[in-house]
Design a protein around this motif. Structure first.
Motif, PDB file in Angstrom:
ATOM      1  N   SER A   1       8.844   1.057 -17.370  1.00  0.00           N
ATOM      2  CA  SER A   1       7.029   0.304 -16.748  1.00  0.00           C
ATOM      3  C   SER A   1       7.130   1.363 -16.457  1.00  0.00           C
ATOM      4  O   SER A   1       5.077   1.650 -16.125  1.00  0.00           O
ATOM      5  CB  SER A   1       6.833  -1.057 -16.320  1.00  0.00           C
ATOM      6  OG  SER A   1       7.209  -0.648 -14.937  1.00  0.00           O
TER       7      SER A   1
ATOM      8  N   GLU B   1      11.088   3.018 -12.677  1.00  0.00           N
ATOM      9  CA  GLU B   1      11.958   2.641 -12.970  1.00  0.00           C
ATOM     10  C   GLU B   1      11.977   3.702 -14.054  1.00  0.00           C
ATOM     11  O   GLU B   1      13.256   3.392 -14.479  1.00  0.00           O
ATOM     12  CB  GLU B   1      11.290   1.360 -14.015  1.00  0.00           C
ATOM     13  CG  GLU B   1      12.303   1.003 -14.823  1.00  0.00           C
ATOM     14  CD  GLU B   1      11.700  -1.495 -14.655  1.00  0.00           C
ATOM     15  OE1 GLU B   1      11.553  -1.373 -13.708  1.00  0.00           O
ATOM     16  OE2 GLU B   1      11.052  -0.731 -15.303  1.00  0.00           O
TER      17      GLU B   1
ATOM     18  N   ASN C   1       6.617  -0.302  -8.975  1.00  0.00           N
ATOM     19  CA  ASN C   1       7.875  -0.656  -9.013  1.00  0.00           C
ATOM     20  C   ASN C   1       8.514  -0.008  -6.868  1.00  0.00           C
ATOM     21  O   ASN C   1       9.285   0.140  -7.141  1.00  0.00           O
ATOM     22  CB  ASN C   1       8.692  -0.437  -9.791  1.00  0.00           C
ATOM     23  CG  ASN C   1       8.695  -1.145 -10.608  1.00  0.00           C
ATOM     24  OD1 ASN C   1       8.615  -2.876 -10.859  1.00  0.00           O
ATOM     25  ND2 ASN C   1       8.088  -0.732 -11.806  1.00  0.00           N
ATOM     26  N   ASP C   2       7.217   0.202  -6.606  1.00  0.00           N
ATOM     27  CA  ASP C   2       7.264   1.165  -5.254  1.00  0.00           C
ATOM     28  C   ASP C   2       7.505  -0.439  -4.073  1.00  0.00           C
ATOM     29  O   ASP C   2       6.276  -0.619  -2.767  1.00  0.00           O
ATOM     30  CB  ASP C   2       6.530   1.589  -4.893  1.00  0.00           C
ATOM     31  CG  ASP C   2       6.684   2.689  -3.607  1.00  0.00           C
ATOM     32  OD1 ASP C   2       7.839   2.791  -2.796  1.00  0.00           O
ATOM     33  OD2 ASP C   2       5.353   3.522  -3.119  1.00  0.00           O
ATOM     34  N   LYS C   3       9.074  -0.675  -3.919  1.00  0.00           N
ATOM     35  CA  LYS C   3       9.163  -1.763  -3.149  1.00  0.00           C
ATOM     36  C   LYS C   3      10.754  -1.759  -3.059  1.00  0.00           C
ATOM     37  O   LYS C   3      11.422  -1.107  -2.989  1.00  0.00           O
ATOM     38  CB  LYS C   3       9.033  -3.253  -3.593  1.00  0.00           C
ATOM     39  CG  LYS C   3       7.782  -3.558  -4.843  1.00  0.00           C
ATOM     40  CD  LYS C   3       7.386  -4.684  -4.822  1.00  0.00           C
ATOM     41  CE  LYS C   3       6.289  -5.019  -5.032  1.00  0.00           C
ATOM     42  NZ  LYS C   3       5.573  -4.265  -6.821  1.00  0.00           N
TER      43      LYS C   3
ATOM     44  N   TYR D   1      13.775  -2.524  -4.037  1.00  0.00           N
ATOM     45  CA  TYR D   1      13.953  -1.859  -6.122  1.00  0.00           C
ATOM     46  C   TYR D   1      15.387  -2.336  -6.285  1.00  0.00           C
ATOM     47  O   TYR D   1      15.833  -1.762  -5.743  1.00  0.00           O
ATOM     48  CB  TYR D   1      12.062  -1.438  -6.532  1.00  0.00           C
ATOM     49  CG  TYR D   1      12.327  -0.581  -7.987  1.00  0.00           C
ATOM     50  CD1 TYR D   1      12.350  -1.737  -8.988  1.00  0.00           C
ATOM     51  CD2 TYR D   1      13.390  -0.054  -8.308  1.00  0.00           C
ATOM     52  CE1 TYR D   1      12.243  -1.736 -10.295  1.00  0.00           C
ATOM     53  CE2 TYR D   1      13.600   0.190  -9.324  1.00  0.00           C
ATOM     54  CZ  TYR D   1      12.967  -0.138 -10.702  1.00  0.00           C
ATOM     55  OH  TYR D   1      13.084   0.079 -11.821  1.00  0.00           O
TER      56      TYR D   1
ATOM     57  N   LEU E   1       7.677 -10.060 -11.135  1.00  0.00           N
ATOM     58  CA  LEU E   1       6.894  -9.795 -10.659  1.00  0.00           C
ATOM     59  C   LEU E   1       6.371 -10.021  -9.790  1.00  0.00           C
ATOM     60  O   LEU E   1       5.464 -10.163  -9.127  1.00  0.00           O
ATOM     61  CB  LEU E   1       6.165  -8.410 -10.964  1.00  0.00           C
ATOM     62  CG  LEU E   1       7.053  -7.810 -11.952  1.00  0.00           C
ATOM     63  CD1 LEU E   1       6.166  -6.278 -12.968  1.00  0.00           C
ATOM     64  CD2 LEU E   1       8.524  -6.604 -10.988  1.00  0.00           C
TER      65      LEU E   1
ATOM     66  N   ASN F   1       9.032  -8.105 -15.899  1.00  0.00           N
ATOM     67  CA  ASN F   1       9.616  -7.225 -16.748  1.00  0.00           C
ATOM     68  C   ASN F   1      10.934  -7.272 -17.181  1.00  0.00           C
ATOM     69  O   ASN F   1      11.472  -7.655 -16.832  1.00  0.00           O
ATOM     70  CB  ASN F   1       9.648  -6.405 -15.288  1.00  0.00           C
ATOM     71  CG  ASN F   1       9.822  -4.952 -15.987  1.00  0.00           C
ATOM     72  OD1 ASN F   1       9.857  -4.256 -17.101  1.00  0.00           O
ATOM     73  ND2 ASN F   1       9.845  -4.423 -15.089  1.00  0.00           N
TER      74      ASN F   1
ATOM     75  N   ARG G   1      12.778  -4.516 -18.254  1.00  0.00           N
ATOM     76  CA  ARG G   1      13.573  -3.275 -18.913  1.00  0.00           C
ATOM     77  C   ARG G   1      13.943  -2.624 -19.635  1.00  0.00           C
ATOM     78  O   ARG G   1      14.004  -2.265 -20.290  1.00  0.00           O
ATOM     79  CB  ARG G   1      13.615  -2.460 -17.092  1.00  0.00           C
ATOM     80  CG  ARG G   1      14.756  -2.628 -16.734  1.00  0.00           C
ATOM     81  CD  ARG G   1      13.658  -3.812 -15.914  1.00  0.00           C
ATOM     82  NE  ARG G   1      14.952  -4.472 -14.690  1.00  0.00           N
ATOM     83  CZ  ARG G   1      15.021  -4.266 -13.379  1.00  0.00           C
ATOM     84  NH1 ARG G   1      13.449  -3.175 -13.032  1.00  0.00           N
ATOM     85  NH2 ARG G   1      16.488  -4.517 -12.513  1.00  0.00           N
TER      86      ARG G   1
END
Length: 326
Positions: A142, A146, A174-176, A179, A189, A225, A227
């Motif tokens: 996404s 990722e 996804n900058d957590k 993650y 999410l 999500n 993926r």
């Protein structure tokens, strides 16, 4: 989401290959005269001796990748999704899939967001084609983070992998700190209780934004999500179907054979619930700016919001009719 950094996943692919190439000398990259567009030119600059331009001969490239895999190398064969899944389908099926060789297919420029190149280059059928090949893993990331994680995961598993990347720059969502990428596992999410929006690829961001719009109407949507299209996270999908009972899928792909079909197959056999598929209907694409095409074909945040709202309205109407005796 406004203010988020935007990067195309094809660029993430090129950068990830360089990072992996520094660690693994058996990684090689093949391209079909599109290194600038697929961003494998980044790898070529770093490791020219491990980059092979096969020319405009995608089918031949897949055969070369298959041969290299038999020697212990890990080839990433790269070209546009239309030329990989479409033109070279037979070679992928028979030379890579059938012997279960360790070849990774980096398919860039997937979906309708290819834009001005038009219907001949907008591959909205590739997931369906690759899903039908036994043993093929399919990953549709996404965002930038990722995509990089997907390339690393693809290298680490033994067997054929189809990696789907886009041309359009998309927000980094996804900058957590927590993650984690895991093949075969989807991720929630956003929590919600009225409807579940199951999305993949660049449509994940649109799903998140649509969920925020629905919240303004008093509707809470759980956003998931997916993926990895194959293997798909059956457990998560069944649990969500049991919990919420209404599912919407969103994909930059034909509604035939892609995420929507995969989710429907899981649910009809395990937990049938009302479902709506949002994607490219049974039509070809057309030439135009990517964002305008996404808007026209109902894949923008507004499109997902409106389609989901209409779906919920239909479910409420149907329930009312049943309570009234038809």
């Amino acid at each position: 989401m406004p203010g988020l950094k935007k990067i195309s996943t094809r660029e993430s692919y090129g950068n990830a290959l360089v990072e992996l190439g520094q660690k693994h000398t058996n990684l090689v990259v093949l391209d079909a005269d599109l290194a600038t567009a697929t961003k494998t030119g980044i790898f070529k600059k770093a490791f020219p001796e491990r980059h092979i331009n096969c020319g405009i001969a995608e089918s031949n490239m897949m055969g070369i990748a298959a041969g290299m895999a038999t020697t212990g190398m890990v080839p990433f064969a790269s070209t546009f999704a239309m030329f990989a899944a479409g033109r070279a389908f037979e070679q992928i099926r028979n030379s890579i899939g059938y012997p279960n060789l360790n070849v990774k297919i980096g398919a860039t420029h997937a979906g309708i967001s290819v834009g001005e190149d038009g219907a001949t280059h907008q591959c909205n059928e590739d997931i369906g084609l690759m899903r039908a090949i036994p043993g093929m893993t399919i990953i549709n990331p996404s965002d930038d983070l990722e995509a990089k994680a997907a390339v690393k995961a693809a290298y680490e598993i033994d067997g054929p992998v189809y990696l789907r990347f886009g041309r359009l720059a998309v927000p980094v969502i996804n900058d957590k700190p927590n993650y984690k990428f895991e093949i075969g596992k989807g991720v929630v999410l956003k929590e919600g209780k009225d409807v579940a929006i199951v999305a993949t690829g660049l449509c994940v961001n649109a799903a998140l934004e649509a969920a925020e719009m629905l919240q303004d109407d008093g509707v809470t949507a759980k956003v998931i999500n997916i993926r990895t299209i194959k293997p798909i996270d059956k457990e998560l999908l069944v649990d969500v179907a049991k919990e919420i009972g209404k599912i919407v899928t969103v994909e930059e792909h034909s509604v035939i054979g892609g995420l929507g079909s995969a989710v429907a197959e899981v649910l009809v056999e395990n937990m049938p619930v009302p479902m709506k598929r949002i994607g490219i209907d049974d039509v070809y694409g057309e030439s135009g700016p990517a964002t305008e095409l996404l808007e026209k074909y109902g894949l923008s945040n507004k499109g997902v919001y409106e389609a989901t709202k209409h779906f919920l309205w239909k479910q409420t109407r149907n329930k009312r009719k049943m309570n009234q005796g038809g």
